[in-house]
Enzyme design. Sequence first.
Site, PDB file in Angstrom:
ATOM      1  N   ARG A  57      24.575  44.150  -4.947  1.00 30.28           N
ATOM      2  CA  ARG A  57      25.946  44.011  -4.436  1.00 30.28           C
ATOM      3  C   ARG A  57      26.608  42.762  -5.026  1.00 30.28           C
ATOM      4  O   ARG A  57      26.085  41.645  -4.858  1.00 30.28           O
ATOM      5  CB  ARG A  57      25.877  43.913  -2.901  1.00 30.28           C
ATOM      6  CG  ARG A  57      27.155  43.538  -2.233  1.00 30.28           C
ATOM      7  CD  ARG A  57      28.108  44.701  -2.179  1.00 30.28           C
ATOM      8  NE  ARG A  57      29.317  44.346  -1.444  1.00 30.28           N
ATOM      9  CZ  ARG A  57      30.448  45.020  -1.531  1.00 30.28           C
ATOM     10  NH1 ARG A  57      30.532  46.090  -2.313  1.00 30.28           N
ATOM     11  NH2 ARG A  57      31.495  44.645  -0.837  1.00 30.28           N
ATOM     12  N   GLU A  89       6.064  49.357  25.975  1.00 28.77           N
ATOM     13  CA  GLU A  89       4.717  48.755  26.088  1.00 28.77           C
ATOM     14  C   GLU A  89       4.807  47.329  26.657  1.00 28.77           C
ATOM     15  O   GLU A  89       4.021  46.452  26.301  1.00 28.77           O
ATOM     16  CB  GLU A  89       3.936  48.853  24.778  1.00 28.77           C
ATOM     17  CG  GLU A  89       3.670  50.326  24.434  1.00 28.77           C
ATOM     18  CD  GLU A  89       2.433  50.621  23.618  1.00 28.77           C
ATOM     19  OE1 GLU A  89       1.511  49.790  23.575  1.00 28.77           O
ATOM     20  OE2 GLU A  89       2.383  51.724  23.032  1.00 28.77           O
ATOM     21  N   GLY A 146      26.485  43.855   5.282  1.00 29.48           N
ATOM     22  CA  GLY A 146      27.911  43.725   5.595  1.00 29.48           C
ATOM     23  C   GLY A 146      28.458  45.016   6.189  1.00 29.48           C
ATOM     24  O   GLY A 146      27.776  45.674   6.976  1.00 29.48           O
ATOM     25  N   GLY A 147      29.667  45.396   5.779  1.00 24.68           N
ATOM     26  CA  GLY A 147      30.293  46.612   6.315  1.00 24.68           C
ATOM     27  C   GLY A 147      29.394  47.826   6.152  1.00 24.68           C
ATOM     28  O   GLY A 147      29.303  48.683   7.046  1.00 24.68           O
ATOM     29  N   GLN A 154      23.427  31.009  -1.279  1.00 22.87           N
ATOM     30  CA  GLN A 154      22.431  30.355  -0.433  1.00 22.87           C
ATOM     31  C   GLN A 154      22.498  30.804   1.026  1.00 22.87           C
ATOM     32  O   GLN A 154      21.478  30.800   1.723  1.00 22.87           O
ATOM     33  CB  GLN A 154      22.553  28.834  -0.546  1.00 22.87           C
ATOM     34  CG  GLN A 154      22.061  28.358  -1.910  1.00 22.87           C
ATOM     35  CD  GLN A 154      22.046  26.851  -2.039  1.00 22.87           C
ATOM     36  OE1 GLN A 154      22.801  26.157  -1.379  1.00 22.87           O
ATOM     37  NE2 GLN A 154      21.182  26.350  -2.897  1.00 22.87           N
ATOM     38  N   ILE A 204      23.355  41.317   6.031  1.00 25.21           N
ATOM     39  CA  ILE A 204      23.316  41.255   4.561  1.00 25.21           C
ATOM     40  C   ILE A 204      24.036  42.472   3.964  1.00 25.21           C
ATOM     41  O   ILE A 204      24.759  42.362   2.969  1.00 25.21           O
ATOM     42  CB  ILE A 204      21.852  41.153   4.059  1.00 25.21           C
ATOM     43  CG1 ILE A 204      21.273  39.781   4.448  1.00 25.21           C
ATOM     44  CG2 ILE A 204      21.770  41.374   2.543  1.00 25.21           C
ATOM     45  CD1 ILE A 204      19.779  39.620   4.210  1.00 25.21           C
ATOM     46  N   LEU A 244       2.599  56.073  32.989  1.00 22.99           N
ATOM     47  CA  LEU A 244       2.506  54.928  33.896  1.00 22.99           C
ATOM     48  C   LEU A 244       3.862  54.714  34.585  1.00 22.99           C
ATOM     49  O   LEU A 244       3.957  54.721  35.814  1.00 22.99           O
ATOM     50  CB  LEU A 244       2.100  53.672  33.098  1.00 22.99           C
ATOM     51  CG  LEU A 244       1.985  52.350  33.869  1.00 22.99           C
ATOM     52  CD1 LEU A 244       0.862  52.422  34.905  1.00 22.99           C
ATOM     53  CD2 LEU A 244       1.706  51.178  32.910  1.00 22.99           C
TER      54      LEU A 244
HETATM   55  N1  COS Z   1      -7.126  43.724  31.336  1.00 23.67           N
HETATM   56  C1  COS Z   1      -7.950  43.981  32.382  1.00 23.67           C
HETATM   57  N2  COS Z   1      -7.579  43.827  33.679  1.00 23.67           N
HETATM   58  C2  COS Z   1      -6.325  43.390  33.902  1.00 23.67           C
HETATM   59  C3  COS Z   1      -5.429  43.099  32.873  1.00 23.67           C
HETATM   60  C4  COS Z   1      -5.868  43.275  31.546  1.00 23.67           C
HETATM   61  N3  COS Z   1      -5.053  43.011  30.511  1.00 23.67           N
HETATM   62  N4  COS Z   1      -4.258  42.690  33.405  1.00 23.67           N
HETATM   63  C5  COS Z   1      -4.412  42.714  34.725  1.00 23.67           C
HETATM   64  N5  COS Z   1      -5.678  43.149  35.030  1.00 23.67           N
HETATM   65  C6  COS Z   1      -6.262  43.279  36.355  1.00 23.67           C
HETATM   66  C7  COS Z   1      -6.168  41.963  37.090  1.00 23.67           C
HETATM   67  O1  COS Z   1      -7.296  41.146  36.797  1.00 23.67           O
HETATM   68  C8  COS Z   1      -6.131  42.387  38.537  1.00 23.67           C
HETATM   69  O2  COS Z   1      -7.456  42.663  38.956  1.00 23.67           O
HETATM   70  P1  COS Z   1      -8.023  42.152  40.405  1.00 23.67           P
HETATM   71  O3  COS Z   1      -7.219  42.933  41.403  1.00 23.67           O
HETATM   72  O4  COS Z   1      -9.442  42.525  40.379  1.00 23.67           O
HETATM   73  O5  COS Z   1      -7.733  40.690  40.461  1.00 23.67           O
HETATM   74  C9  COS Z   1      -5.385  43.698  38.500  1.00 23.67           C
HETATM   75  O6  COS Z   1      -5.495  44.187  37.142  1.00 23.67           O
HETATM   76  C10 COS Z   1      -3.927  43.525  38.838  1.00 23.67           C
HETATM   77  O7  COS Z   1      -3.399  42.562  37.959  1.00 23.67           O
HETATM   78  P2  COS Z   1      -2.127  41.667  38.331  1.00 23.67           P
HETATM   79  O8  COS Z   1      -2.326  41.089  39.696  1.00 23.67           O
HETATM   80  O9  COS Z   1      -1.872  40.744  37.193  1.00 23.67           O
HETATM   81  O10 COS Z   1      -1.007  42.788  38.430  1.00 23.67           O
HETATM   82  P3  COS Z   1       0.534  42.703  38.644  1.00 23.67           P
HETATM   83  O11 COS Z   1       0.923  43.751  39.606  1.00 23.67           O
HETATM   84  O12 COS Z   1       0.942  41.291  38.919  1.00 23.67           O
HETATM   85  O13 COS Z   1       1.161  43.196  37.241  1.00 23.67           O
HETATM   86  C11 COS Z   1       1.815  43.111  34.967  1.00 23.67           C
HETATM   87  C12 COS Z   1       0.808  42.729  36.047  1.00 23.67           C
HETATM   88  C13 COS Z   1       3.230  42.670  35.272  1.00 23.67           C
HETATM   89  C14 COS Z   1       1.293  42.390  33.743  1.00 23.67           C
HETATM   90  C15 COS Z   1       1.771  44.646  34.715  1.00 23.67           C
HETATM   91  O14 COS Z   1       2.346  45.335  35.800  1.00 23.67           O
HETATM   92  C16 COS Z   1       2.460  45.050  33.440  1.00 23.67           C
HETATM   93  O15 COS Z   1       1.879  44.970  32.355  1.00 23.67           O
HETATM   94  N6  COS Z   1       3.722  45.561  33.523  1.00 23.67           N
HETATM   95  C17 COS Z   1       4.398  46.119  32.402  1.00 23.67           C
HETATM   96  C18 COS Z   1       4.077  47.559  32.309  1.00 23.67           C
HETATM   97  C19 COS Z   1       4.307  48.091  30.943  1.00 23.67           C
HETATM   98  O16 COS Z   1       3.927  47.510  29.942  1.00 23.67           O
HETATM   99  N7  COS Z   1       4.946  49.233  30.879  1.00 23.67           N
HETATM  100  C20 COS Z   1       5.249  49.826  29.629  1.00 23.67           C
HETATM  101  C21 COS Z   1       5.238  51.271  29.761  1.00 23.67           C
HETATM  102  S1  COS Z   1       3.676  51.967  29.585  1.00 23.67           S
HETATM  103  S2  COS Z   1       3.664  52.326  27.638  1.00 23.67           S
END
Ligand code: COS
Length: 383
Positions: A269, A364, A340-341, A280, A338, A124
């Site tokens: 320790r 995540e 320490g060093g 405490q 806890i 992602l």
């Molecule tokens: N389950 C199902 N659908 C979801 C959802 C969820 N948990 N969260 C959002 N959606 C849907 C929304 O309903 C929206 O749908 P519609 O377009 O039909 O309204 C769409 O997805 C977009 O959602 P939103 O507008 O909330 O998106 P944003 O761009 O504002 O982003 C965040 C939302 C910030 C929450 C998202 O980008 C995010 O989680 N970022 C962090 C990414 C991450 O965790 N990365 C870690 C690396 S991957 S391991």
Amino acid sequence: MALDQDTLKQLVDTVDRFVHERLIPLEREVDANDVLPDSIVDEMRDLGLFGLSIPEEYGGLALNMQEEIEVALAIGQAAPAFRSIFGTNVGIGSQAIVIDGTQEQKEAYLPKLASGEIIGSFCLTEPGSGSDAGSLTTSAVRDGEDFILNGTKRYITNAPLAGLFTVMARTDLSTKNARGVSAFLVEAGTPGLSVGKPEKKMGQQGAPVADVIFDNCRVPAKNIIGGAENMGFKTAMKVLDKGRLHISAVCAGLAGRILRDSVLYAKERNQFGSAIAEFQLIQAMIADSETDIYAAKCMVRDTAKDRDAGIDVTRKASCCKLFAAEMLGRVADRGVQIFGGAGYIADYGIEQLYRDARLFRIYEGTTQIQQTIIAKDVIRKTD
Ligand code: COS
């Protein structure tokens, strides 16, 4: 399908024994060599760990969320790199297929993911899109029955080991937000797909992270998860809801381990004529950590119960991730204090766990992203 209580207890006890007898003794070696021994990964396959959350008909153990949480609490006691090798198959590397995949996609990939024959990876994040995941720019342009993927994915867990990548790419190039994104299944070895050099990291040695690069990579249209274009962002978010809950349990497991190690040290320790556990100010740290861990466990178990009942847990999963990751940070910090060093010296082990723990507040979804998800939802639903 839920396991009976005896079978679940047996599974959790087995994992607990595996953690204490096999994994914890290897932690220093894995930290130093940055690789897990093959024999340990084979033992994990034999235990069924790669298939914890995959339905039985595809060879998995089909644990429900409450059961998965109990296993995650147990495995969380070991240095997190051990969980990471099968963690993607349990979570982000398989769940897009489990949740939204077609029958054909499930049959093609879930058995191999469940057995651990292949490792799944979730692409992602990009150089220009981390927290703002919806702004990703990896493109997927249709060419007959295929799509041509171009772009770079960043910090991808298990990428150097993966046999299958779930790749979020933009299929509607007229959009710049979450709407025009599709999720593709791309097999390792597909021409045009390459994996960068594993990154040098602060902790979690043995859990490789690297770029995944797509250079005119041709992927069949039938590999779009669920078969429908522009639904990939929602799939990714559903996967993360579950992933965040699992990770929260891992945080609670690791925090429990750190507290236990710190208490054992505090009982041994001696300073000012008695064990430091008698003092405490040390007891305050122990009590605060125990309370933190208890709260996190309650939260993850409650949220898992809701998820199993089919209730939307987006907000609660973010509450869990926010609390559990920050809680682990506090517990790890107190653990070092806890000791320490000795806490700052590699030989005692706590130094490694402190470094390992730092990632949980970031991956995540950072703590700050969890805060925004929770606040937005609370504000929307308050009238
Ligand atoms: N389950 C199902 N659908 C979801 C959802 C969820 N948990 N969260 C959002 N959606 C849907 C929304 O309903 C929206 O749908 P519609 O377009 O039909 O309204 C769409 O997805 C977009 O959602 P939103 O507008 O909330 O998106 P944003 O761009 O504002 O982003 C965040 C939302 C910030 C929450 C998202 O980008 C995010 O989680 N970022 C962090 C990414 C991450 O965790 N990365 C870690 C690396 S991957 S391991």
